[in-house]
Design a protein around this motif. Structure first.
Motif, PDB file in Angstrom:
ATOM      1  N   ALA A 165       0.831  -1.199   0.000  1.00 27.16           N
ATOM      2  CA  ALA A 165       0.000   0.000   0.000  1.00 27.16           C
ATOM      3  C   ALA A 165       0.867   1.251   0.000  1.00 27.16           C
ATOM      4  O   ALA A 165       1.917   1.295   0.639  1.00 27.16           O
ATOM      5  CB  ALA A 165      -0.920   0.018   1.216  1.00 27.16           C
ATOM      6  N   GLY A 166       0.386   2.240  -0.723  1.00 28.65           N
ATOM      7  CA  GLY A 166       0.994   3.563  -0.731  1.00 28.65           C
ATOM      8  C   GLY A 166      -0.091   4.584  -0.461  1.00 28.65           C
ATOM      9  O   GLY A 166      -1.289   4.275  -0.526  1.00 28.65           O
ATOM     10  N   PHE A 167       0.342   5.817  -0.175  1.00 28.54           N
ATOM     11  CA  PHE A 167      -0.613   6.839   0.236  1.00 28.54           C
ATOM     12  C   PHE A 167      -0.406   8.147  -0.512  1.00 28.54           C
ATOM     13  O   PHE A 167       0.736   8.618  -0.648  1.00 28.54           O
ATOM     14  CB  PHE A 167      -0.475   7.119   1.739  1.00 28.54           C
ATOM     15  N   SER A 218       7.638   5.626   0.058  1.00 26.26           N
ATOM     16  CA  SER A 218       7.281   6.737  -0.826  1.00 26.26           C
ATOM     17  C   SER A 218       5.829   7.140  -0.601  1.00 26.26           C
ATOM     18  O   SER A 218       4.960   6.286  -0.427  1.00 26.26           O
ATOM     19  CB  SER A 218       7.461   6.335  -2.281  1.00 26.26           C
ATOM     20  N   ALA A 219       5.589   8.440  -0.616  1.00 22.09           N
ATOM     21  CA  ALA A 219       4.234   8.959  -0.424  1.00 22.09           C
ATOM     22  C   ALA A 219       4.127  10.312  -1.113  1.00 22.09           C
ATOM     23  O   ALA A 219       5.134  10.951  -1.422  1.00 22.09           O
ATOM     24  CB  ALA A 219       3.919   9.089   1.058  1.00 22.09           C
ATOM     25  N   VAL A 220       2.902  10.725  -1.339  1.00 21.49           N
ATOM     26  CA  VAL A 220       2.628  12.049  -1.887  1.00 21.49           C
ATOM     27  C   VAL A 220       1.785  12.785  -0.853  1.00 21.49           C
ATOM     28  O   VAL A 220       0.744  12.283  -0.422  1.00 21.49           O
ATOM     29  CB  VAL A 220       1.863  11.963  -3.223  1.00 21.49           C
ATOM     30  N   ASP A 280       7.584   7.607  -7.848  1.00 17.53           N
ATOM     31  CA  ASP A 280       8.275   6.775  -6.852  1.00 17.53           C
ATOM     32  C   ASP A 280       7.281   5.896  -6.097  1.00 17.53           C
ATOM     33  O   ASP A 280       7.549   4.713  -5.849  1.00 17.53           O
ATOM     34  CB  ASP A 280       9.043   7.643  -5.859  1.00 17.53           C
ATOM     35  N   LEU A 281       6.146   6.457  -5.730  1.00 22.24           N
ATOM     36  CA  LEU A 281       5.124   5.702  -5.016  1.00 22.24           C
ATOM     37  C   LEU A 281       4.642   4.535  -5.875  1.00 22.24           C
ATOM     38  O   LEU A 281       4.579   3.394  -5.407  1.00 22.24           O
ATOM     39  CB  LEU A 281       3.953   6.622  -4.655  1.00 22.24           C
TER      40      LEU A 281
END
Length: 189
Positions: free
Chosen positions: A109-111, A140-142, A168-169
């Protein structure tokens, strides 16, 4: 092919998540290493958690839970798009997550978050929840700030660095989803 869900974590009228999620999906469609699908919680209304047995037991009794399980269970990874409400994520997203357990296990999971402070406190809470669900979160996140990434605090206009952060995410979520595939296969056997 790796399948990633982009989960829209707000159902609030006038929500910013429509623009943010569409931006994420538009960038995702440029990739060839995975398929991406938008899952909008507004399209999957769930009452406040009403299952009599904890989700870790896997004994779902309600049709809405079984339907939600089928939606979430088919993905290899997730990108959660969340605003920050009162230093945390939204109640509707937390509720949707709490309905299930095994469906989240051994996936990545990414956010992508947004808010006055970029939504980072919402992500901090989601990372804790994900750990309990054996959902591997990527570094990695935004974090989109209303001050810098929204014109006049209304129109999404991400700074160029956010495009790189989103790439990157995606790279991390796709890679980790693939790396966890053997573990998911072992558990399914």
């Amino acid at each position: 092919m790796t399948e990633i869900a982009i989960i829209v974590g707000s159902t609030r009228p006038g929500r910013y998540s429509d623009a943010v999620s569409q931006w994420v999906l538009d960038r995702a469609k440029e990739r060839t290493d995975a398929t991406f699908e938008l899952i909008d919680l507004a399209d999957h209304p769930l009452p406040h958690l009403d299952e009599p047995v904890p989700a870790s037991g896997g004994a779902y009794t309600h049709d809405h839970t079984k339907a939600w399980s089928r939606v979430i269970g088919r993905f290899d990874g997730y990108v959660f798009v969340t605003p920050e409400y009162n230093h945390s994520t939204t109640g509707v997203l937390k509720n949707a997550i709490d309905y299930l357990y095994a469906e989240w296990n051994d996936k990545a999971a990414g956010f992508v978050s947004y808010g006055v402070a970029g939504g980072t406190r919402a992500v901090e809470h989601l990372r804790l929840v994900a750990a309990e669900l054996r959902l591997a979160t990527v570094r990695s996140a935004v974090a989109l700030s209303f001050h810098h990434d929204f014109e006049e605090y209304v129109t999404l206009t991400p700074e160029p660095r956010q495009e790189a952060a989103l790439t990157d995410l995606f790279d991390d979520v796709v890679a980790w989803s693939g790396a966890l595939a053997p573990l998911r296969a072992t558990r399914a056997a």
